[in-house]
Design an enzyme around this catalytic site. Sequence first.
Site, PDB file in Angstrom:
ATOM      1  N   PRO A  85       2.786   0.861 -30.924  1.00 40.70           N
ATOM      2  CA  PRO A  85       1.819   1.567 -30.080  1.00 40.70           C
ATOM      3  C   PRO A  85       1.522   2.939 -30.671  1.00 40.70           C
ATOM      4  O   PRO A  85       2.442   3.691 -30.994  1.00 40.70           O
ATOM      5  CB  PRO A  85       2.537   1.678 -28.736  1.00 40.70           C
ATOM      6  CG  PRO A  85       3.983   1.544 -29.062  1.00 40.70           C
ATOM      7  CD  PRO A  85       4.075   0.661 -30.254  1.00 40.70           C
ATOM      8  N   CYS A 129       8.632   9.316 -29.353  1.00 39.24           N
ATOM      9  CA  CYS A 129       7.562  10.290 -29.576  1.00 39.24           C
ATOM     10  C   CYS A 129       8.156  11.659 -29.908  1.00 39.24           C
ATOM     11  O   CYS A 129       8.979  12.182 -29.153  1.00 39.24           O
ATOM     12  CB  CYS A 129       6.669  10.387 -28.345  1.00 39.24           C
ATOM     13  SG  CYS A 129       5.258  11.490 -28.589  1.00 39.24           S
ATOM     14  N   GLY A 152       9.004   2.306 -40.086  1.00 34.44           N
ATOM     15  CA  GLY A 152       8.941   3.480 -40.943  1.00 34.44           C
ATOM     16  C   GLY A 152       8.594   3.140 -42.376  1.00 34.44           C
ATOM     17  O   GLY A 152       9.334   2.410 -43.045  1.00 34.44           O
TER      18      GLY A 152
END
Length: 385
Positions: free
Chosen positions: A33, A118, A221
Amino acid sequence: MAAGQCRNLKGVSVPSTLKIGPFAVDPPVVLAPMAGITNVAFRQLCRRYGAGLYVCEMITARALVERDPMTMHMITFDEGENPRSMQLYGVDPRNVGEATKMIVDENLADHMDMNFGCPVPKVTRKGGGAALPYKRELFRQIVRAAVRNAKDMPVTVKFRIGIDDDHLTYLDAGRIAADEGAQAVALHARTASQRYSGKADWSAIARLKEAVTSVPVLGNGDIFSAQDALDMVAQTGCDGVVVGRGCLGRPWLFRDLQAAFRGEPVPAGPTLGEVAEVLRTHAELLAAHDGEDKGLRDLRKHMAWYWHGFPVGGDTRRAFAMVSSLQQLDDLIGTLDKSVPFPEHAEGPRGRQGSAAKVVLPEGWLDDPEDATVPAGADVMHSGG
């Protein structure tokens, strides 16, 4: 899109089909997301290129419970989207529980991912996102509230390595999430202080995989190509990969990933003309979701990513970045040399990078990791990160 010349990648022992609750995720690929990116239009576009799990933008628990109009629009799913995957953000267990119950009772989604990754200051300064797993008991209560109210809907949890190198949280977070009933965990192998800079530490994914054995462990990542995904699996033993910035301006990456995980040759990258066709489709989908004016304005941020590596002149790039209608877009596409092949140097980082920075935290946040007090004003009414 024409396949062109295919590329053979270095092989790897591919994970068996990833299962998240009742859902088979084959290939074992998840679209991360991303705020302002993974709306229904972008997910529709990516899904055309391959199977997997495609997660919507971050939705704030309180905003959902309050039925904030923008939030209700953001949870739009395409008719054929299955499973419907929603990411929920919250710092207060009560709000998270109420939002999860609403999702189940009103059949708003089929799978729920929880955001603890986040790193942006407006989130971490309220104790949310990547800051929250440091508070182990509060983290546990939030995951527990989600899982208990989710009933049969699978819940997954995504987090980072930690706040910074001195405050690593990922092993505890993985164990707690699995203990509380999460169906899978995903690790973005950076600390919050790294944000999106530097290199992801894939060795942390391997350590999490060793520590959490009862549920699938996904790695996130620095996956910018299909080979990157195969390399991550080979190096870490993870059960699947989560793709974020690597698909910006490259939705066909999911086609490449599907081929790679099936042991098939990966198609060559598209020509400039084929990229223009993808961009035009993206524009149509955004216009259908938000109207032509808003949709085309939203498309502007994608332009540099689509043209990354291609010999598109500065004046033309600036014109694309100011596009305001489908007709204007068509006129600009008509000026491109559509025969230009995909440039070899077009892979690599895109989107947010920036530099490392100290993480902004609530006053006294690091004093007691067992303190489950919800920070004052923590849950906000703004979805999307």
